[in-house]
Structures are given as structure tokens and as C-alpha cells.
Enzyme design. Structure first.
Site, PDB file in Angstrom:
ATOM      1  N   TYR A  49      40.518  49.362  43.309  1.00  0.00           N
ATOM      2  CA  TYR A  49      39.156  49.197  42.808  1.00  0.00           C
ATOM      3  C   TYR A  49      38.140  49.452  43.920  1.00  0.00           C
ATOM      4  O   TYR A  49      37.074  50.002  43.677  1.00  0.00           O
ATOM      5  CB  TYR A  49      38.970  47.785  42.256  1.00  0.00           C
ATOM      6  CG  TYR A  49      39.831  47.521  41.062  1.00  0.00           C
ATOM      7  CD1 TYR A  49      39.458  47.999  39.802  1.00  0.00           C
ATOM      8  CD2 TYR A  49      41.016  46.805  41.159  1.00  0.00           C
ATOM      9  CE1 TYR A  49      40.237  47.761  38.691  1.00  0.00           C
ATOM     10  CE2 TYR A  49      41.798  46.555  40.054  1.00  0.00           C
ATOM     11  CZ  TYR A  49      41.411  47.033  38.818  1.00  0.00           C
ATOM     12  OH  TYR A  49      42.197  46.792  37.740  1.00  0.00           O
ATOM     13  N   ASN A 107      39.561  50.843  27.615  1.00  0.00           N
ATOM     14  CA  ASN A 107      39.866  52.213  27.983  1.00  0.00           C
ATOM     15  C   ASN A 107      39.826  53.127  26.755  1.00  0.00           C
ATOM     16  O   ASN A 107      40.834  53.333  26.085  1.00  0.00           O
ATOM     17  CB  ASN A 107      41.234  52.261  28.660  1.00  0.00           C
ATOM     18  CG  ASN A 107      41.490  53.626  29.289  1.00  0.00           C
ATOM     19  OD1 ASN A 107      40.624  54.490  29.340  1.00  0.00           O
ATOM     20  ND2 ASN A 107      42.682  53.816  29.768  1.00  0.00           N
ATOM     21  N   CYS A 144      44.499  54.059  33.531  1.00  0.00           N
ATOM     22  CA  CYS A 144      43.895  52.917  34.212  1.00  0.00           C
ATOM     23  C   CYS A 144      44.972  52.046  34.852  1.00  0.00           C
ATOM     24  O   CYS A 144      44.689  51.232  35.707  1.00  0.00           O
ATOM     25  CB  CYS A 144      43.058  52.109  33.233  1.00  0.00           C
ATOM     26  SG  CYS A 144      43.963  51.656  31.750  1.00  0.00           S
ATOM     27  N   HIS A 145      46.247  52.246  34.417  1.00  0.00           N
ATOM     28  CA  HIS A 145      47.316  51.429  34.980  1.00  0.00           C
ATOM     29  C   HIS A 145      47.642  51.870  36.402  1.00  0.00           C
ATOM     30  O   HIS A 145      48.420  51.234  37.098  1.00  0.00           O
ATOM     31  CB  HIS A 145      48.544  51.520  34.081  1.00  0.00           C
ATOM     32  CG  HIS A 145      49.078  52.895  33.923  1.00  0.00           C
ATOM     33  ND1 HIS A 145      48.701  53.726  32.895  1.00  0.00           N
ATOM     34  CD2 HIS A 145      49.947  53.593  34.685  1.00  0.00           C
ATOM     35  CE1 HIS A 145      49.350  54.874  33.047  1.00  0.00           C
ATOM     36  NE2 HIS A 145      50.098  54.833  34.116  1.00  0.00           N
TER      37      HIS A 145
END
Length: 111
Positions: free
Chosen positions: A29, A53, A61-62
Site C-alpha cells: 500500500y 473491486n 487487488c490480492h
DNA sequence: CTCTTGACCGACG
DNA sequence: CCGTCGGCCAAGA
């Protein structure tokens, strides 16, 4: 034909960067926030955006985890079965996860 | 517009 | 290593 979702400019940037992440690689992040050129708690906003998402699975996003090497959360759960599934997906892509943590110095991708 | 929460990070003890 | 505090962006109610 795609189904373009209406998102804020900030969210669009986050999704765009997530798509840049190559397979077998992950990002944090903080790196995303740094790539956006913002300073401060931008990573918090990213977490809010990635929680929903609309571009999944086009936007992996994983592949976005914490700077601590922890997988973080998935589907709005900071600690649950969803997170375990996320880990499984990462291992499937060739990422070695030790004790629920990822080797950042080996898999961390920087923009 | 105001307030709270959040898939976070870094420093301190 | 673990618990606690500060930080000050974004989206939802």
C-alpha cells in the site's frame, strides 16, 4: 464490452497501478501511495478503494499487501478465511508465503 | 458540510 | 516481539 464503473480519479489511479503488477509479484500500500506522489495516509484511502473491486479479477487487488510482509486483508476481512484464500492465490502464482508473510525483498515490485 | 471508520505505516516503550 | 499512539486521505452516514 466492458462495464465502466464510475470511480473517483484517485480510485482510478489505484486500479490502474494494480493492473501494472506482474504475475508472481506483489506490492504494498505504501508503494502504491508513493507512486501516486502523495504523502501522508494515502495508503488508508487505497485500502478503502481496494475493498470494493469493480474491476475484479482484472485488477488483482490480492497482489497488494502490507509493507510488513503481511498479506493484510481480503474482501473486507483483516483476518478470516478470505485472507487464507488470498494467500492460496498468491502461492498459486509462485509466491512463497512463510507463516502468512511474504518475502518483500524478493517479491516486492516497485513502480 | 461534519463525524466516524478504515484491506495502513512508523515510532516508542 | 507485542501493545500503544500519532498521522491527517477517502468514502459513507
Amino acid at each position: 464490452m466492458n462495464s465502466p464503473k464510475k470511480v473517483s480519479a484517485f480510485s482510478a489511479q489505484v486500479y490502474a497501478l494494480c493492473r501494472r503488477i506482474p504475475q508472481g509479484r506483489i506490492t504494498t500500500y505504501k508503494e502504491l501511495a508513493r507512486a501516486l506522489g502523495k504523502k501522508g495516509q494515502v495508503y488508508r484511502a487505497i485500502g478503502h478503494v481496494l475493498r470494493e473491486n469493480p474491476f475484479a479479477p482484472e485488477v488483482p487487488c490480492h497482489r497488494v499487501i502490507n509493507s510488513s510482509g503481511a498479506v493484510g486483508g481480503f474482501r473486507g476481512k483483516t483476518n478470516g478465511k478470505e485472507v487464507q484464500e488470498k494467500i492460496k492465490l498468491l502461492e498459486k502464482e509462485g509466491i512463497r508465503i512463510i507463516n502468512g508473510k511474504v518475502n518483500l525483498q524478493k517479491y516486492l515490485f516497485r513502480f
